[in-house]
Design a protein around this motif. Sequence first.
Motif, PDB file in Angstrom:
ATOM      1  N   SER A  63       0.827  -1.207   0.000  1.00 53.95           N
ATOM      2  CA  SER A  63       0.000   0.000   0.000  1.00 53.95           C
ATOM      3  C   SER A  63       0.865   1.262   0.000  1.00 53.95           C
ATOM      4  CB  SER A  63      -0.929   0.001   1.221  1.00 53.95           C
ATOM      5  OG  SER A  63      -1.650   1.207   1.309  1.00 53.95           O
ATOM      6  N   LEU A  97      -6.865   2.646  -2.894  1.00 49.41           N
ATOM      7  CA  LEU A  97      -7.798   2.971  -1.814  1.00 49.41           C
ATOM      8  C   LEU A  97      -8.167   1.730  -1.019  1.00 49.41           C
ATOM      9  CD1 LEU A  97      -9.720   4.948  -0.346  1.00 49.41           C
ATOM     10  CD2 LEU A  97     -11.440   4.387  -2.071  1.00 49.41           C
ATOM     11  N   TRP A  98      -8.543   0.653  -1.720  1.00 45.17           N
ATOM     12  CA  TRP A  98      -8.970  -0.565  -1.019  1.00 45.17           C
ATOM     13  C   TRP A  98      -7.836  -1.167  -0.182  1.00 45.17           C
ATOM     14  CZ3 TRP A  98     -11.862  -2.674  -5.898  1.00 45.17           C
ATOM     15  CH2 TRP A  98     -13.172  -2.166  -5.915  1.00 45.17           C
ATOM     16  N   GLU A 136      -7.649   0.810   2.949  1.00 42.27           N
ATOM     17  CA  GLU A 136      -8.832   0.550   3.776  1.00 42.27           C
ATOM     18  C   GLU A 136      -8.760  -0.819   4.446  1.00 42.27           C
ATOM     19  OE1 GLU A 136     -12.475   3.094   1.904  1.00 42.27           O
ATOM     20  OE2 GLU A 136     -11.897   1.286   0.812  1.00 42.27           O
ATOM     21  N   SER A 168       0.287   3.420   9.827  1.00 41.86           N
ATOM     22  CA  SER A 168      -1.101   3.649   9.415  1.00 41.86           C
ATOM     23  C   SER A 168      -1.649   4.944  10.004  1.00 41.86           C
ATOM     24  CB  SER A 168      -1.977   2.467   9.836  1.00 41.86           C
ATOM     25  OG  SER A 168      -1.597   1.285   9.169  1.00 41.86           O
ATOM     26  N   VAL A 177     -11.002   6.278   4.662  1.00 44.98           N
ATOM     27  CA  VAL A 177     -11.509   4.935   4.936  1.00 44.98           C
ATOM     28  C   VAL A 177     -13.022   5.085   5.021  1.00 44.98           C
ATOM     29  CG1 VAL A 177     -11.607   3.021   6.577  1.00 44.98           C
ATOM     30  CG2 VAL A 177      -9.436   4.167   6.153  1.00 44.98           C
ATOM     31  N   ARG A 178     -13.724   4.625   3.990  1.00 44.59           N
ATOM     32  CA  ARG A 178     -15.155   4.873   3.885  1.00 44.59           C
ATOM     33  C   ARG A 178     -15.960   3.805   4.624  1.00 44.59           C
ATOM     34  NH1 ARG A 178     -17.371   5.500  -1.793  1.00 44.59           N
ATOM     35  NH2 ARG A 178     -16.736   3.315  -1.927  1.00 44.59           N
ATOM     36  N   ASP A 183     -17.068   0.903   2.547  1.00 49.00           N
ATOM     37  CA  ASP A 183     -16.055  -0.060   2.106  1.00 49.00           C
ATOM     38  C   ASP A 183     -15.616  -1.017   3.213  1.00 49.00           C
ATOM     39  OD1 ASP A 183     -16.174   1.156  -0.326  1.00 49.00           O
ATOM     40  OD2 ASP A 183     -14.315   2.284  -0.116  1.00 49.00           O
ATOM     41  N   ILE A 184     -16.230  -0.944   4.384  1.00 50.69           N
ATOM     42  CA  ILE A 184     -15.864  -1.828   5.492  1.00 50.69           C
ATOM     43  C   ILE A 184     -15.951  -3.311   5.106  1.00 50.69           C
ATOM     44  CG2 ILE A 184     -16.639  -2.646   7.768  1.00 50.69           C
ATOM     45  CD1 ILE A 184     -17.126   0.247   8.558  1.00 50.69           C
ATOM     46  N   GLY A 239     -12.544  -4.987   4.055  1.00 49.55           N
ATOM     47  CA  GLY A 239     -11.655  -5.436   5.130  1.00 49.55           C
ATOM     48  C   GLY A 239     -12.170  -6.684   5.820  1.00 49.55           C
ATOM     49  N   SER A 262     -12.561   0.119  12.062  1.00 51.08           N
ATOM     50  CA  SER A 262     -12.859   0.649  10.731  1.00 51.08           C
ATOM     51  C   SER A 262     -13.683   1.936  10.844  1.00 51.08           C
ATOM     52  CB  SER A 262     -13.627  -0.387   9.907  1.00 51.08           C
ATOM     53  OG  SER A 262     -12.834  -1.531   9.659  1.00 51.08           O
ATOM     54  N   SER A 290     -12.795   5.709   9.760  1.00 53.87           N
ATOM     55  CA  SER A 290     -13.735   6.425   8.895  1.00 53.87           C
ATOM     56  C   SER A 290     -14.027   7.820   9.435  1.00 53.87           C
ATOM     57  CB  SER A 290     -15.040   5.635   8.766  1.00 53.87           C
ATOM     58  OG  SER A 290     -14.825   4.392   8.159  1.00 53.87           O
TER      59      SER A 290
END
Length: 333
Positions: free
Chosen positions: A141, A172-173, A176, A223, A235-236, A239-240, A243, A297, A301
Amino acid sequence: KYIVQILQPIWKTMVEVNTSTRTLQSAPPSWHSLLLMLVVGCSCLISLPAVISSIDSATTKTSITSPLFEDFISQQSLGWIRIAFAILCLLITIWSIQNPPLILTVQYSKESKLRKSPFSLGGLKKQLFFTNITWILLGISCGLNGSLALFDHHDMHTQWLDGNKWIYRVALWLFEVVAPNSLLVSFVVRYAIWPNAIKNGVPTDNMKKPVALFMHNANLLISLTEAGLLGKIPVRLTDIPIGTLYQLLYVLMIWSMTNHWHPSGEPQFLYFFFDTTVGFTTTIAMAILLLFSLIFSVLFSFLDTILGYLNQNIFAHALFIIVVFSTMSRFRD
């Protein structure tokens, strides 16, 4: 009820015990652990279309390649700092692979049917800990995001990148996935694995080695630094599930490897809380881990909102990071 009645006898026949040594020959997961995995996994898969359809709104070039504090950090500096983090992750991973094999004795609970039998983990096999995999993904990442920042700064491959938006989606992913799970790794080590070793009178030397300390602590620091000081990668909440699917895939891998850790082929696990022979305790432990992962997460966010109260003060951001890091990291007994 009827599903349970059907599955229970089938599952019992799958657990074979050697009566002469009382050593289990297999340790399949319980039906309720499988049910938990199925429910959570299906929930994540159902939400994927919404995740994919909204991803482009968050993966702008600015969100991936721009520094958070432009008065203090230039885009070029941002790129090179991320690359430095990636190189650190690579060097620590190589160091871990080259180190002598790790002799692991998992401290199962008293209710466990498994033997506390030492087994050796060396080379690439040692990298199958959740900590190590998350550390490797963190390096990827950082390397990817650092490269994108440098490419944008030097106006390199701009046309190609604009035509391949999937690279920004992957960037992005990846973040996240690794950011909340870095927090999860440090939390579990500090509040579960390390205390369990001390409680059972087991030496904690392996956790005090430089490689382990880096992977358990530097992962969190990197991080938090990325999220609170360096960049604008979000971190949306939507999109949880990405993870969570990563965690579920890891559990499936652990279950598939149950009989491949010990030379005798007897079932073993890398972590005591994945022990499938203790009934509902395993399912509860998995549910708690998933819950804390969800909490972390959500924390990431809302990090922008939380740090927003600090009036974009870089020193206040640094203090916040130090406070969070000090509550999650551990270096000694």
